[in-house]
Design a protein around this motif. Structure first.
Motif, PDB file in Angstrom:
ATOM      1  N   PRO A 147       0.822  -1.222   0.000  1.00  0.00           N
ATOM      2  CA  PRO A 147       0.000   0.000   0.000  1.00  0.00           C
ATOM      3  C   PRO A 147       0.851   1.266   0.000  1.00  0.00           C
ATOM      4  CG  PRO A 147      -0.896  -1.606   1.548  1.00  0.00           C
ATOM      5  CD  PRO A 147       0.422  -2.161   1.066  1.00  0.00           C
ATOM      6  N   GLY A 148       0.526   2.169  -0.935  1.00  0.00           N
ATOM      7  CA  GLY A 148       1.200   3.452  -1.019  1.00  0.00           C
ATOM      8  C   GLY A 148       2.483   3.450  -1.817  1.00  0.00           C
ATOM      9  N   LEU A 149       2.947   2.267  -2.216  1.00  0.00           N
ATOM     10  CA  LEU A 149       4.259   2.206  -2.872  1.00  0.00           C
ATOM     11  C   LEU A 149       4.268   2.933  -4.207  1.00  0.00           C
ATOM     12  CD1 LEU A 149       7.152   1.215  -3.022  1.00  0.00           C
ATOM     13  CD2 LEU A 149       6.317  -0.966  -3.934  1.00  0.00           C
ATOM     14  N   ALA A 150       3.347   2.618  -5.080  1.00  0.00           N
ATOM     15  CA  ALA A 150       3.344   3.240  -6.408  1.00  0.00           C
ATOM     16  C   ALA A 150       3.191   4.749  -6.318  1.00  0.00           C
ATOM     17  CB  ALA A 150       2.229   2.645  -7.262  1.00  0.00           C
ATOM     18  N   ALA A 151       2.344   5.224  -5.401  1.00  0.00           N
ATOM     19  CA  ALA A 151       2.109   6.664  -5.263  1.00  0.00           C
ATOM     20  C   ALA A 151       3.335   7.389  -4.721  1.00  0.00           C
ATOM     21  CB  ALA A 151       0.920   6.906  -4.338  1.00  0.00           C
ATOM     22  N   ALA A 152       4.251   6.647  -4.080  1.00  0.00           N
ATOM     23  CA  ALA A 152       5.453   7.267  -3.522  1.00  0.00           C
ATOM     24  C   ALA A 152       6.540   7.483  -4.566  1.00  0.00           C
ATOM     25  CB  ALA A 152       5.992   6.407  -2.381  1.00  0.00           C
ATOM     26  N   ALA A 153       6.256   7.137  -5.809  1.00  0.00           N
ATOM     27  CA  ALA A 153       7.203   7.337  -6.918  1.00  0.00           C
ATOM     28  C   ALA A 153       8.588   6.778  -6.605  1.00  0.00           C
ATOM     29  CB  ALA A 153       7.303   8.821  -7.270  1.00  0.00           C
ATOM     30  N   PRO A 154       8.685   5.482  -6.351  1.00  0.00           N
ATOM     31  CA  PRO A 154       9.994   4.905  -6.036  1.00  0.00           C
ATOM     32  C   PRO A 154      10.881   4.832  -7.263  1.00  0.00           C
ATOM     33  CG  PRO A 154       8.395   3.153  -6.297  1.00  0.00           C
ATOM     34  CD  PRO A 154       7.627   4.450  -6.395  1.00  0.00           C
ATOM     35  N   TRP A 155      12.161   4.784  -7.040  1.00  0.00           N
ATOM     36  CA  TRP A 155      13.088   4.464  -8.104  1.00  0.00           C
ATOM     37  C   TRP A 155      12.966   2.974  -8.429  1.00  0.00           C
ATOM     38  CZ3 TRP A 155      18.539   6.735  -6.501  1.00  0.00           C
ATOM     39  CH2 TRP A 155      18.548   8.119  -6.715  1.00  0.00           C
ATOM     40  N   GLY A 156      13.141   2.665  -9.710  1.00  0.00           N
ATOM     41  CA  GLY A 156      13.472   1.312 -10.114  1.00  0.00           C
ATOM     42  C   GLY A 156      14.954   1.293 -10.418  1.00  0.00           C
ATOM     43  N   THR A 157      15.448   0.193 -10.943  1.00  0.00           N
ATOM     44  CA  THR A 157      16.871   0.141 -11.266  1.00  0.00           C
ATOM     45  C   THR A 157      17.230   1.149 -12.357  1.00  0.00           C
ATOM     46  OG1 THR A 157      16.393  -1.732 -12.739  1.00  0.00           O
ATOM     47  CG2 THR A 157      17.208  -2.242 -10.523  1.00  0.00           C
ATOM     48  N   VAL A 231       5.006  -2.913   4.951  1.00  0.00           N
ATOM     49  CA  VAL A 231       3.551  -3.016   4.885  1.00  0.00           C
ATOM     50  C   VAL A 231       2.900  -1.709   4.440  1.00  0.00           C
ATOM     51  CG1 VAL A 231       3.422  -4.854   6.615  1.00  0.00           C
ATOM     52  CG2 VAL A 231       3.312  -2.451   7.358  1.00  0.00           C
ATOM     53  N   ARG A 232       3.682  -0.627   4.390  1.00  0.00           N
ATOM     54  CA  ARG A 232       3.137   0.655   3.973  1.00  0.00           C
ATOM     55  C   ARG A 232       4.263   1.579   3.562  1.00  0.00           C
ATOM     56  NH1 ARG A 232      -1.485   3.088   2.095  1.00  0.00           N
ATOM     57  NH2 ARG A 232      -1.029   5.315   2.032  1.00  0.00           N
ATOM     58  N   VAL A 233       4.028   2.378   2.515  1.00  0.00           N
ATOM     59  CA  VAL A 233       5.000   3.366   2.057  1.00  0.00           C
ATOM     60  C   VAL A 233       4.283   4.692   1.837  1.00  0.00           C
ATOM     61  CG1 VAL A 233       6.628   4.007   0.248  1.00  0.00           C
ATOM     62  CG2 VAL A 233       6.427   1.606   0.927  1.00  0.00           C
ATOM     63  N   ASP A 234       4.912   5.781   2.288  1.00  0.00           N
ATOM     64  CA  ASP A 234       4.370   7.123   2.062  1.00  0.00           C
ATOM     65  C   ASP A 234       5.514   8.060   1.696  1.00  0.00           C
ATOM     66  OD1 ASP A 234       1.511   6.788   3.085  1.00  0.00           O
ATOM     67  OD2 ASP A 234       2.659   6.151   4.846  1.00  0.00           O
ATOM     68  N   ARG A 235       5.180   9.078   0.909  1.00  0.00           N
ATOM     69  CA  ARG A 235       6.125  10.177   0.644  1.00  0.00           C
ATOM     70  C   ARG A 235       5.438  11.481   1.035  1.00  0.00           C
ATOM     71  NH1 ARG A 235      10.790  11.092  -2.723  1.00  0.00           N
ATOM     72  NH2 ARG A 235      10.553   9.063  -3.766  1.00  0.00           N
ATOM     73  N   ASP A 236       6.085  12.245   1.938  1.00  0.00           N
ATOM     74  CA  ASP A 236       5.437  13.469   2.414  1.00  0.00           C
ATOM     75  C   ASP A 236       5.666  14.616   1.431  1.00  0.00           C
ATOM     76  OD1 ASP A 236       7.910  14.727   2.890  1.00  0.00           O
ATOM     77  OD2 ASP A 236       7.941  14.162   4.999  1.00  0.00           O
ATOM     78  N   PRO A 237       5.033  15.768   1.648  1.00  0.00           N
ATOM     79  CA  PRO A 237       5.163  16.893   0.714  1.00  0.00           C
ATOM     80  C   PRO A 237       6.589  17.404   0.557  1.00  0.00           C
ATOM     81  CG  PRO A 237       3.255  17.199   2.120  1.00  0.00           C
ATOM     82  CD  PRO A 237       4.003  16.039   2.678  1.00  0.00           C
ATOM     83  N   THR A 240      10.284  13.291   1.684  1.00  0.00           N
ATOM     84  CA  THR A 240      10.792  12.198   2.518  1.00  0.00           C
ATOM     85  C   THR A 240       9.911  10.968   2.371  1.00  0.00           C
ATOM     86  OG1 THR A 240      11.739  13.720   4.134  1.00  0.00           O
ATOM     87  CG2 THR A 240      11.326  11.468   4.878  1.00  0.00           C
ATOM     88  N   VAL A 241      10.554   9.821   2.171  1.00  0.00           N
ATOM     89  CA  VAL A 241       9.836   8.562   2.030  1.00  0.00           C
ATOM     90  C   VAL A 241       9.875   7.814   3.354  1.00  0.00           C
ATOM     91  CG1 VAL A 241       9.690   6.374   0.779  1.00  0.00           C
ATOM     92  CG2 VAL A 241      10.513   8.423  -0.394  1.00  0.00           C
ATOM     93  N   ARG A 242       8.702   7.319   3.774  1.00  0.00           N
ATOM     94  CA  ARG A 242       8.596   6.555   5.014  1.00  0.00           C
ATOM     95  C   ARG A 242       8.143   5.139   4.670  1.00  0.00           C
ATOM     96  NH1 ARG A 242       4.137   5.834   8.936  1.00  0.00           N
ATOM     97  NH2 ARG A 242       2.886   6.915   7.379  1.00  0.00           N
ATOM     98  N   VAL A 243       8.943   4.153   5.095  1.00  0.00           N
ATOM     99  CA  VAL A 243       8.583   2.751   4.912  1.00  0.00           C
ATOM    100  C   VAL A 243       8.258   2.168   6.278  1.00  0.00           C
ATOM    101  CG1 VAL A 243       9.325   0.487   4.095  1.00  0.00           C
ATOM    102  CG2 VAL A 243      10.133   2.556   2.929  1.00  0.00           C
ATOM    103  N   VAL A 244       7.038   1.678   6.422  1.00  0.00           N
ATOM    104  CA  VAL A 244       6.598   1.068   7.678  1.00  0.00           C
ATOM    105  C   VAL A 244       6.745  -0.447   7.543  1.00  0.00           C
ATOM    106  CG1 VAL A 244       4.715   0.813   9.331  1.00  0.00           C
ATOM    107  CG2 VAL A 244       4.952   2.944   8.018  1.00  0.00           C
ATOM    108  N   LEU A 245       7.404  -1.061   8.527  1.00  0.00           N
ATOM    109  CA  LEU A 245       7.622  -2.502   8.505  1.00  0.00           C
ATOM    110  C   LEU A 245       6.589  -3.220   9.362  1.00  0.00           C
ATOM    111  CD1 LEU A 245      11.510  -2.527   8.816  1.00  0.00           C
ATOM    112  CD2 LEU A 245      10.105  -2.479   6.746  1.00  0.00           C
TER     113      LEU A 245
END
Length: 467
Positions: A147-157, A231-237, A240-245
């Motif tokens: 949840p939230g991963l795609a919206a957090a615009a993560p890097w791929g390789t 279990v959860r990923v967020d990116r704030d305004p 900063t990216v927060r990964v909850v384990l």
């Protein structure tokens, strides 16, 4: 009359080799590419990633040697490393690769190609016909369902290897090859790196591999968390990216890199028009002919047999030759040299992780061999006890292992972990592909003092065969 004898969809190293080997044998070929000619390996994977790694490896190697370490001070120049990386991609321009296609007599069709019928490929509304079509579209990354991963615009390789800046904090989800290599690259460049892996690092290899690599990453200051389940990923305004384990802990970073595997890129190729479900795993024979067809071939990552550039190129060479033979009406028989078949991309796949220590392996692990019902015996040796290894680094740490099929008396697996072990790998590959009896390997004398002397030590551990 068809437009071409052969159309190849995908102009990465695999597609280039299919077209090249067929063209050299008199086939009129065209290659279709929607992005850069040269493909993933040239611009976003093999070459730029290894360029990012090399400077850090060189510094660490110097620091392991008395006399050299005193001459090495300060941090890497990150901007210089990034500039060197970009030089290997020709600044993400493919002029050189396009010129090579022209010199090889292969036509280039720019655009996204899709099958629209047997022997038909449509590119941006124009349809081309061919007597044979080869798919070489590679693979695409798999984004886990967090949840939230795609919206957090993560890097791929791709984003990581093409990065124009070094994040202060980088979190990596995935403990496989790419995740491990990029952890080394970015910690060398100055990032504070955290690696989150559900299992162990590089857990498809022998167990000691991940143990050595994880310990070395920790020495470099990388926070390696095994058994970590996001279990959860967020990116704030503020970015900063927060990964909850799953255990409730949180990891903060400026960028998040996701490297959790790849799958064959078969979803948008028009496979349905030839009776194959889009996204399906393509079943091919040893000539790379797609099951149920007499004109469609698939080589490289797209067929899922071995997702490695060098194995894809191996398949491509076989496919290019067999396509030419069939189009010219020549029988494709089993030949003693295997010219028209890829027979070694299951039992003898060489693979290297350019971590530090390096990991070099080929064939089966002991567990894989036993899982296939082989009667095996395995022997290991401490690479730090080999004279040649001691010359490479003070306090050299590493390990080597051979897996021997006792029924046939041949090596079926080899693994090496340690500084500068990648160049040991081809000897092991030859031993496995050639099915060289262990008793004959005693007569392949390694030069002294080299790291290759570990072969003698492994054979001594195995013991001389008895009459």
């Amino acid at each position: 009359m068809t437009d071409y004898d052969l159309i190849v969809i995908g102009a990465g190293p695999v597609g280039e080799n299919v077209a090249d080997y067929a063209t050299k044998r008199g086939v009129r070929a065209a290659i279709v590419e929607a992005e850069l000619v040269g493909g993933e390996c040239s611009y976003w994977a093999c070459m730029p990633s290894k360029a990012l790694l090399r400077s850090g490896h060189a510094i660490r190697a110097a620091r392991r040697l008395a006399g050299a370490r005193e001459a090495v001070g300060g941090a890497l120049d990150a901007s210089a490393v990034l500039a060197r990386r970009s030089s290997f991609t020709d600044q993400w321009r493919d002029d050189g690769q396009v010129a090579w296609l022209e010199s090889a007599g292969i036509d280039l069709i720019r655009g996204r190609g899709r099958l629209t019928g047997p022997g038909q490929v449509t590119v941006d509304g124009r349809t081309y016909s061919a007597r044979a079509v080869a798919l070489a579209t590679g693979s695409v990354p798999v984004l886990p369902d967090i949840p939230g991963l795609a919206a957090a615009a993560p890097w791929g390789t791709r984003e990581a290897t093409a990065a124009d800046h070094v994040p202060e904090r980088l979190t990596i989800i995935g403990g496989g090859v790419a995740g491990t290599e990029l952890a080394y690259a970015f910690t060398s460049l100055g990032s504070r790196v955290t690696v989150l892996s559900r299992a162990g690092l590089l857990d498809r290899e022998e167990p000691f591999v991940g143990e050595h690599v994880a310990a070395a990453l920790a020495v470099e200051g990388v926070d390696v968390r095994l058994g970590a389940v996001p279990v959860r990923v967020d990116r704030d305004p503020h970015g900063t990216v927060r990964v909850v384990l799953a255990d409730g802990t949180e990891v903060l970073a400026d960028e998040l890199l996701v490297s959790t595997g790849r799958r064959p890129s078969t979803g948008d190729l028009g496979l349905d028009v030839v009776g194959i479900d889009p996204g399906a795993v393509l079943k091919v024979d040893e000539t790379m002919l797609v099951a149920g067809t007499d004109w469609l071939y698939a080589a490289g990552d797209v067929n899922g047999r071995a997702l490695l550039t060098h194995q894809g190129k191996y398949q491509a060479r076989a496919a290019g030759e067999v396509i030419a033979a069939r189009l010219h009406g020549h029988p494709v028989a089993d030949q003693p040299w295997g010219a028209h078949a890829a027979t070694a991309d299951e039992v003898a796949v060489p693979r290297v992780v350019f971590s530090d220590p390096e990991v070099a392996a080929v064939g089966f692990t002991e567990a894989q061999a036993r899982g296939r019902g082989l009667t095996v015996r395995a022997v290991e040796y401490d690479l730090g006890q080999v004279a040649g290894a001691k010359l490479h680094a003070d306090g050299y740490s590493g390990r080597a292992k051979l897996v021997v099929d006792e029924d046939r008396g041949v090596v079926v697996g080899a693994t090496f972990v340690g500084q500068d072990v990648a160049e040991l790998l081809h000897a092991a590959t030859i031993a496995i592909v050639g099915e060289v009896p262990v008793h004959r390997l005693w007569h392949a004398v390694p030069a002294y003092p080299t790291i290759s002397e570990v072969w003698l030590r492994l054979l001594e551990a195995y013991g001389r065969p008895t009459a």
